[in-house]
Design a protein around this motif. Structure first.
Motif, PDB file in Angstrom:
ATOM      1  N   ARG A 188       0.881  -1.249  -0.081  1.00  0.00           N
ATOM      2  CA  ARG A 188      -0.072  -0.043  -0.182  1.00  0.00           C
ATOM      3  C   ARG A 188       0.922   1.272  -0.062  1.00  0.00           C
ATOM      4  O   ARG A 188       0.543   2.116  -0.631  1.00  0.00           O
ATOM      5  N   THR A 189       1.937   1.353   0.900  1.00  0.00           N
ATOM      6  CA  THR A 189       2.641   2.710   1.192  1.00  0.00           C
ATOM      7  C   THR A 189       4.095   2.167   0.990  1.00  0.00           C
ATOM      8  O   THR A 189       4.549   1.185   0.830  1.00  0.00           O
ATOM      9  N   LYS A 190       4.926   3.399   1.038  1.00  0.00           N
ATOM     10  CA  LYS A 190       6.288   3.263   0.796  1.00  0.00           C
ATOM     11  C   LYS A 190       6.838   2.516   2.083  1.00  0.00           C
ATOM     12  O   LYS A 190       7.809   1.832   1.936  1.00  0.00           O
ATOM     13  N   ASP A 191       6.404   2.705   3.086  1.00  0.00           N
ATOM     14  CA  ASP A 191       6.677   2.248   4.635  1.00  0.00           C
ATOM     15  C   ASP A 191       6.280   0.707   4.700  1.00  0.00           C
ATOM     16  O   ASP A 191       7.143  -0.204   4.764  1.00  0.00           O
ATOM     17  N   ASP A 192       5.304   0.260   3.945  1.00  0.00           N
ATOM     18  CA  ASP A 192       5.015  -1.456   3.701  1.00  0.00           C
ATOM     19  C   ASP A 192       5.920  -1.686   2.844  1.00  0.00           C
ATOM     20  O   ASP A 192       6.532  -2.837   3.095  1.00  0.00           O
ATOM     21  N   ILE A 193       6.417  -1.046   1.751  1.00  0.00           N
ATOM     22  CA  ILE A 193       7.401  -1.831   0.785  1.00  0.00           C
ATOM     23  C   ILE A 193       8.347  -1.846   1.666  1.00  0.00           C
ATOM     24  O   ILE A 193       9.519  -2.933   1.488  1.00  0.00           O
ATOM     25  N   LYS A 194       9.300  -0.785   2.275  1.00  0.00           N
ATOM     26  CA  LYS A 194      10.535  -0.855   3.024  1.00  0.00           C
ATOM     27  C   LYS A 194      10.498  -1.870   4.072  1.00  0.00           C
ATOM     28  O   LYS A 194      11.517  -2.409   3.891  1.00  0.00           O
ATOM     29  N   GLU A 195       9.364  -2.441   4.577  1.00  0.00           N
ATOM     30  CA  GLU A 195       9.371  -3.139   5.610  1.00  0.00           C
ATOM     31  C   GLU A 195       9.416  -4.560   5.286  1.00  0.00           C
ATOM     32  O   GLU A 195      10.046  -5.690   5.917  1.00  0.00           O
ATOM     33  N   PRO A 208       4.948   0.660  -4.190  1.00  0.00           N
ATOM     34  CA  PRO A 208       3.952   1.184  -3.653  1.00  0.00           C
ATOM     35  C   PRO A 208       2.752   1.563  -4.379  1.00  0.00           C
ATOM     36  O   PRO A 208       2.904   2.264  -5.108  1.00  0.00           O
ATOM     37  N   LEU A 209       1.465   1.108  -3.736  1.00  0.00           N
ATOM     38  CA  LEU A 209       0.207   1.568  -4.792  1.00  0.00           C
ATOM     39  C   LEU A 209       0.197   3.152  -4.727  1.00  0.00           C
ATOM     40  O   LEU A 209      -0.573   3.647  -5.631  1.00  0.00           O
ATOM     41  N   THR A 210       0.543   3.844  -3.719  1.00  0.00           N
ATOM     42  CA  THR A 210       0.579   5.042  -3.835  1.00  0.00           C
ATOM     43  C   THR A 210       1.258   6.036  -4.730  1.00  0.00           C
ATOM     44  O   THR A 210       1.207   7.202  -5.360  1.00  0.00           O
ATOM     45  N   ARG A 211       1.922   5.006  -5.376  1.00  0.00           N
ATOM     46  CA  ARG A 211       2.654   5.743  -6.759  1.00  0.00           C
ATOM     47  C   ARG A 211       2.237   5.354  -8.078  1.00  0.00           C
ATOM     48  O   ARG A 211       2.832   5.760  -9.178  1.00  0.00           O
ATOM     49  N   ALA A 233      -7.154   3.222  -7.793  1.00  0.00           N
ATOM     50  CA  ALA A 233      -5.695   3.247  -8.074  1.00  0.00           C
ATOM     51  C   ALA A 233      -5.192   1.873  -8.580  1.00  0.00           C
ATOM     52  O   ALA A 233      -4.138   1.904  -9.364  1.00  0.00           O
ATOM     53  N   LEU A 234      -5.519   0.727  -7.827  1.00  0.00           N
ATOM     54  CA  LEU A 234      -5.133  -0.600  -8.223  1.00  0.00           C
ATOM     55  C   LEU A 234      -5.410  -0.661  -9.782  1.00  0.00           C
ATOM     56  O   LEU A 234      -4.484  -1.365 -10.498  1.00  0.00           O
ATOM     57  N   LEU A 235      -6.533  -0.492 -10.303  1.00  0.00           N
ATOM     58  CA  LEU A 235      -6.762  -0.592 -11.689  1.00  0.00           C
ATOM     59  C   LEU A 235      -5.848   0.196 -12.592  1.00  0.00           C
ATOM     60  O   LEU A 235      -5.758  -0.102 -13.474  1.00  0.00           O
TER      61      LEU A 235
END
Length: 334
Positions: free
Chosen positions: A45-52, A89-92, A128-130
């Motif tokens: 979902r987010t950059k933080d999720d990706i980083k972890e 991240p999906l936010t991107r 966003a996902l689509l």
């Protein structure tokens, strides 16, 4: 692999924690990369999720590929020096719209359903996902997106956006494993039967012994939608008569009254010819729709609130009920 054999663009797998969802998809994309030179995209979902999650992505699977060197560098995944995957991240989704990923055939969106915490879904997340899928897929038929999650709630942005309702077996009222939808033939939802997994956990896991009989065990091990409460869910009676419609968040809800049973039913089924149509927000208002600035002055909305407070309001599905909890909260009704 049976899930993938349906050849759907969008696949959602909702299973118990530790059941092997993420590991199975990880192994699948690595095998495809080795055998067919295909790439994958890991989405969180987010950059933080990706980083972890990215740094340790290969840690639990390296032992199964003793002759291969699996490495992570930044947000990219390598096998024997060859790029086999990227993490986004999906936010991107907007910033990569002009990018090309012709070798990516599998997108994995891990933890796509959220448990209750201090974070939120991103705004308009299904859209966003689509957009991300559209950017990567580019009308290629060899692409699939697989979304993975534990059971949280059937009332989530994805089920609401696509109008999905999981099917149940009539005999024991359990969810069917593979759910396909006639109105959208490119979506599949898999909810694995975890009976064997549950029995194994009960007999071998000390952690399960600690959490048994808790909501967490129902979600993490037994694969139940723990944020849902089936109380007051009931199909409308045959004798109920249509009364009014409420528009909320782009959807229409119909309200049916059975005088003999003394129950008010709410359903997705509504009368499009009804002249009593109410909206809670200006975004749902259109011609011939009343905006509820003060619901206490509206007879039918007052009847709805009385039905709620006196226990004779019924919902025809869990999704309808959960959405109405949001509606009542918006109306400042506790």
């Amino acid at each position: 692999k049976k899930m993938l054999s349906y050849n759907r663009i969008l696949n959602m797998v909702i299973g118990a924690r530790g059941y092997g969802k993420s590991f199975a998809m990880k192994k699948y994309v690595i095998d495809r990369a080795i055998k067919h030179k295909e790439m994958f995209m890991l989405v969180r979902r987010t950059k933080d999720d990706i980083k972890e999650s990215v740094e340790t992505y290969f840690n639990d699977i390296r032992m199964y590929y003793p002759d291969k060197t699996l490495l992570v560098k930044g947000k990219k995944f390598y096998c024997d020096g060859e790029l086999i995957g990227v993490a986004i991240p999906l936010t991107r989704w907007q910033s990569i719209k002009s990018s090309a990923y012709p070798s990516v055939t599998t997108m994995i969106y891990d933890e796509f359903l959220k448990e209750k915490d201090f974070t939120q879904y991103i705004p308009n997340e299904p859209t966003a996902l689509l957009n991300l899928i559209d950017t990567v897929r580019r009308d290629r038929d060899n692409f699939r997106c697989v979304c993975l999650s534990n059971s949280t709630s059937v009332t989530n942005p994805y089920f609401l956006y696509f109008g999905l309702q999981l099917q149940k077996h009539k005999v024991d009222n359990t969810y069917k494993r593979y759910n396909t939808f006639s109105k959208n033939s490119e979506i599949l939802v898999e909810k694995p039967d975890a009976k064997d997994y549950i029995e194994e956990k009960k007999s071998t896991s000390r952690f399960y012994q600690m959490i048994k009989d808790t909501k967490y065990a129902e979600m993490a091990v037994e694969n139940e939608f723990t944020e849902d409460d089936p109380t007051f869910i009931e199909r409308k009676s045959q004798n109920s008569k249509y009364k009014f419609t409420i528009l909320y968040d782009g959807l229409a809800y119909g309200y049916w009254l059975d005088i003999n049973e003394g129950k008010l039913y709410v359903s997705y089924k509504h009368d499009p010819k009804s002249k009593l149509i109410f909206a809670l927000t200006t975004s749902d208002q259109n011609d011939n729709v009343y905006l509820l600035n003060n619901w206490r002055k509206n007879y039918w909305i007052c009847e709805l609130v009385r039905a709620l407070q006196n226990g004779y309001l019924r919902y025809d599905s869990q999704t309808v009920k959960n959405t109405h909890m949001k509606i009542f909260k918006k109306m400042n009704i506790q």
